[in-house]
Scaffold this motif. Structure first.
Motif, PDB file in Angstrom:
ATOM      1  N   VAL A  25       3.311  -5.779  -5.872  1.00 13.75           N
ATOM      2  CA  VAL A  25       4.745  -5.583  -6.074  1.00 13.75           C
ATOM      3  C   VAL A  25       5.389  -6.910  -6.460  1.00 13.75           C
ATOM      4  N   ASP A  26       6.116  -6.906  -7.565  1.00  6.29           N
ATOM      5  CA  ASP A  26       6.817  -8.111  -8.017  1.00  6.29           C
ATOM      6  C   ASP A  26       7.962  -8.405  -7.031  1.00  6.29           C
ATOM      7  N   GLU A  51      13.575  -0.332  -5.495  1.00  4.54           N
ATOM      8  CA  GLU A  51      14.613   0.630  -5.919  1.00  4.54           C
ATOM      9  C   GLU A  51      14.159   2.081  -5.687  1.00  4.54           C
ATOM     10  N   ASP A  52      12.886   2.356  -6.034  1.00  7.18           N
ATOM     11  CA  ASP A  52      12.429   3.752  -5.970  1.00  7.18           C
ATOM     12  C   ASP A  52      11.288   3.989  -4.980  1.00  7.18           C
ATOM     13  N   ASP A  53      10.663   2.914  -4.481  1.00 11.03           N
ATOM     14  CA  ASP A  53       9.454   3.099  -3.669  1.00 11.03           C
ATOM     15  C   ASP A  53       9.502   2.370  -2.336  1.00 11.03           C
ATOM     16  N   ILE A  54       8.622   2.824  -1.448  1.00 10.38           N
ATOM     17  CA  ILE A  54       8.425   2.124  -0.172  1.00 10.38           C
ATOM     18  C   ILE A  54       6.929   1.867  -0.042  1.00 10.38           C
ATOM     19  N   VAL A  86       0.845  -1.204   0.000  1.00  8.29           N
ATOM     20  CA  VAL A  86       0.000   0.000   0.000  1.00  8.29           C
ATOM     21  C   VAL A  86       0.879   1.252   0.000  1.00  8.29           C
ATOM     22  N   LYS A  87       0.505   2.177  -0.912  1.00  9.96           N
ATOM     23  CA  LYS A  87       1.226   3.455  -0.965  1.00  9.96           C
ATOM     24  C   LYS A  87       0.215   4.569  -1.189  1.00  9.96           C
ATOM     25  N   LYS A  88       0.199   5.536  -0.322  1.00  8.04           N
ATOM     26  CA  LYS A  88      -0.748   6.663  -0.366  1.00  8.04           C
ATOM     27  C   LYS A  88      -2.190   6.171  -0.527  1.00  8.04           C
TER      28      LYS A  88
END
Lengths: 153, 144
Positions: free
Chosen positions: B50-51, B70-73, B42-44
């Motif tokens: 997510v793979d 790499e770019d997200d949490i 979950v993001k925002k």
């Protein structure tokens, strides 16, 4: 609050161990002094010494906890933390000695030499350890790449 | 093992020819299925799949689990032990009480004092493998 109490307990335990060490060192030094100088062994410790020992133990345990326990600084390489700890420890000890005792100039010179040597030796050992770890790390990374190739197949 | 490259195929197809579906064959199937594993993150307020191959590591902070790419949490409801169980067969390993890492995304390794190990991930993030788990990681990589 729970976290704070946890930290406090760890600092207290460390301080208690250091304090015990200081008192044992005081007893051993007093006993040796009595033998070397051929004077009667003093079976009591001045109250001010106990207080000074407690202050010193708390200061060292706070330093230890902050720099070496992984609780506050987690990602800094250990050799750097060790060097910072030793330098900070020497500064704390110097401040305590200057505050607690009237240092004779000769003693101050001796203290500077001993503490300087102590810092140099610990720094040297730490850097040598770090060089060894980096070399080992290269070997580990090579093995890691080999492992990655295997799992990619 | 036979790999046939056929450019006319729209997707990758795996066929296992065997006399009977033994435990080994079933393990192979589980492993192949887990390669394509997607994890809910979950993001925002939005849920994404997510793979698992894009994941660098999983971290727990104050009882909340996070997926780091790499770019997200992403926030995830999966427990760390569940992640470890499901993904250990595709190269994920526990490196401390609160972190599970993807071995395929490790850039370099460097041991440290006290039996610990510093791991640098492909995005430059540095993580510490505690002494307890350093042994497991070394065994996994075939290090002595």
């Amino acid at each position: 609050m729970k976290k704070f109490l946890g930290v406090l307990i760890q600092i207290k335990s460390l301080a208690a161990m250091i304090f015990t060490g200081l008192i044992l060192a005081y007893i051993a030094a007093g006993w040796l002094y009595s033998i070397v100088k051929n004077v009667p062994f003093e079976y009591s410790i001045p109250f001010i010494f106990v207080l000074q020992g407690a202050v010193l133990a708390i200061a060292i345990s706070v330093l230890w906890f902050t720099l070496l326990s992984d609780a506050i600084i987690k990602k800094m390489r250990f050799y750097l933390r060790l060097i910072i700890f030793v330098v900070a420890l020497v500064i704390v000890l110097s401040v305590c000695f200057l505050t607690f005792f009237a240092f004779h100039t000769n003693w101050a010179k001796l203290w500077l030499i001993i503490s300087g040597l102590f810092i140099i030796v610990v720094t040297g050992i730490s850097i040598l350890g770090e060089i060894y770890f980096r070399a080992t790390g290269k070997r580990y990374t090579y093995n890691l790449e080999e492992y990655k190739k295997k799992i990619m197949i | 093992m036979k790999i046939i490259v056929n450019e006319g195929f729209p997707d990758t197809e795996v066929t296992i020819n065997c006399p009977k579906a033994s435990d080994d064959v079933l393990n192979m199937v589980t492993l192949l299925q887990s390669l394509d594993k997607k994890l809910p993150g979950v993001k925002k307020g939005q849920t994404f799949l997510v793979d698992s191959r894009d994941v660098l590591f999983f971290d727990t902070v104050d009882k909340h689990n996070f997926i780091y790419t790499e770019d997200d949490i992403f926030d995830t409801s999966l427990r760390l032990y569940e992640i470890e169980e499901q993904l250990s067969c595709i190269g994920f390993i526990r490196c401390s009480k609160s972190v599970v890492i993807n071995i395929a995304k490790i850039k370099s390794l460097c041991p440290d004092f006290g039996g610990r190990m510093e791991v640098t991930m492909s995005n430059g993030e540095r993580l510490i493998v505690s002494r307890q788990y350093t042994k497991l990681l070394k065994e996994r990589l075939g290090l002595k």
